[in-house]
Enzyme design. Sequence first.
Site, mmCIF file in Angstrom:
data_model
loop_
_atom_site.group_PDB
_atom_site.id
_atom_site.type_symbol
_atom_site.label_atom_id
_atom_site.label_comp_id
_atom_site.label_asym_id
_atom_site.label_seq_id
_atom_site.Cartn_x
_atom_site.Cartn_y
_atom_site.Cartn_z
ATOM 1 N N HIS A 75 -0.403 1.938 7.880
ATOM 2 C CA HIS A 75 0.615 2.389 8.823
ATOM 3 C C HIS A 75 0.433 1.757 10.199
ATOM 4 O O HIS A 75 1.407 1.643 10.956
ATOM 5 C CB HIS A 75 0.601 3.915 8.925
ATOM 6 C CG HIS A 75 1.278 4.586 7.775
ATOM 7 N ND1 HIS A 75 2.214 5.583 7.928
ATOM 8 C CD2 HIS A 75 1.174 4.394 6.434
ATOM 9 C CE1 HIS A 75 2.654 5.976 6.741
ATOM 10 N NE2 HIS A 75 2.020 5.265 5.819
ATOM 11 N N ASP A 253 -3.243 11.797 -7.482
ATOM 12 C CA ASP A 253 -3.760 11.453 -8.805
ATOM 13 C C ASP A 253 -4.527 12.665 -9.316
ATOM 14 O O ASP A 253 -5.623 12.961 -8.840
ATOM 15 C CB ASP A 253 -4.675 10.223 -8.701
ATOM 16 C CG ASP A 253 -5.376 9.869 -10.001
ATOM 17 O OD1 ASP A 253 -5.136 10.549 -11.020
ATOM 18 O OD2 ASP A 253 -6.167 8.903 -10.009
#
Length: 335
Positions: A75, A253
Site C-alpha cells: 500500500h 486462509d
Amino acid sequence: MAAATAPKTMPSSVFAAALLLLAAAACQASPYYPLELGYYRYTCPQAEAIVKASMEKAIAQNPGNGAAVIRMLFHDCFVEGCDASVLLDPTPFSPTPEKLAAPNNPSLRGFELIDAIKDALEAACPGVVSCADIIAFAARDASCFLSQGKVSFDMPSGRLDGTFSNASESVKFLVPPTSNLSDLASSFAVKGMSLEDLVVLSGAHTVGRSHCSSFVSDRLDVPSDINPALAAFLRTRCPPNTTTSDDPTVMQDVVTPNAMDIQYYKNVLSHTVLFTSDAALLTSPETAKLVLDNAKIPGWWEDKFEKAMVKMASLEVKTGHQGQVRKNCRAINHY
C-alpha cells in the site's frame, strides 16, 4: 640516456572487450540502483538487526503483525512510490493523507509497530534510517518468519521518506478486492509490474485477516463461484449488512492462517478464497496456469515471491534531494 620508448597501444578489439567487461562489472555491482544492499553498513551497521529482532518479537506475540507490514509495503509502494507516505498523520495543511483513504482505513495496521522500530533505531543511530526502509526491512523479515525461512532474501535500501500524502492517490492506485482481472492487471502495469508479479504477490493473501465488508456484497450477497461450505461458514461470522461499528474480521486462509505458503493457490483452485480479486486469477489461461504452477511446483512460488517483493519495494523510490529521513514516521521534518 636511453631514448624514451613509445607506449604500446592496446588493440581495438582488446579495448572493446575491456569496456564490455567494465560495463558488465558495473551492472553486476549495482543491480538495485539507485538502492543498494548494506546501505547502512557504515552509518548504522545494526539497523537491519534491530528491525529483524523487533519483527521476530512482534510476530511471536501476534502473527498478524507480520501480515500487516507486508500489506503496508504494498500500500505504500503503489502510491507515490516506496516513501513511507502511508505513515503520515493528518495535519491542518494535509487533512486527508493516504492512511485515511478507503483502501487503508480502517483495515491497514502496523503503524504502532513501525513507530516502535523507528524509536529503537533513533536511539541507536539518530536521523539515519528512513521510515521507508523500515517498512521494506520489516516486510522482508515478516515474510521470512511467517514462512519458517522458506522465503528469505536480501532487501536493498537507501530509500528516503516522502513529504506528500493524499488519500485520493490511494484510491487511484489501490484497486478494491472487488476488482476483475483486467483492473488488477492494469493497476500493476501502470507500476511496471507484470501479470506474473500480480499472481505471485497475491500469494501474500495466505496470511492475515479481512473485514467482512471487503467481500460480503460481491461474494455472499450475490451468486459467485465461492465454495458453498466456505460461504456458509462466512455467513455465520459476517452480518448481512456490515457497518463501521459491525464489521468483523475473518482469516483469509482458514487452512494455514499464519503461514506464508502455497496454500493460497490451492484455495484459489478450490474456490475457497474471500475476494473477487483472488477468484479472478482463474479467469484467464495465463494467470490460471501461474496459479497451478505456484500450487504444484515445490519452491516455485517462494523464489518468485522473493524477486517480486524486491521489485515492488524498488518502485519510484526517492533518493538524493527528493526526500528526507523523518525523525518521526508520522510527520515530515520541518527545518
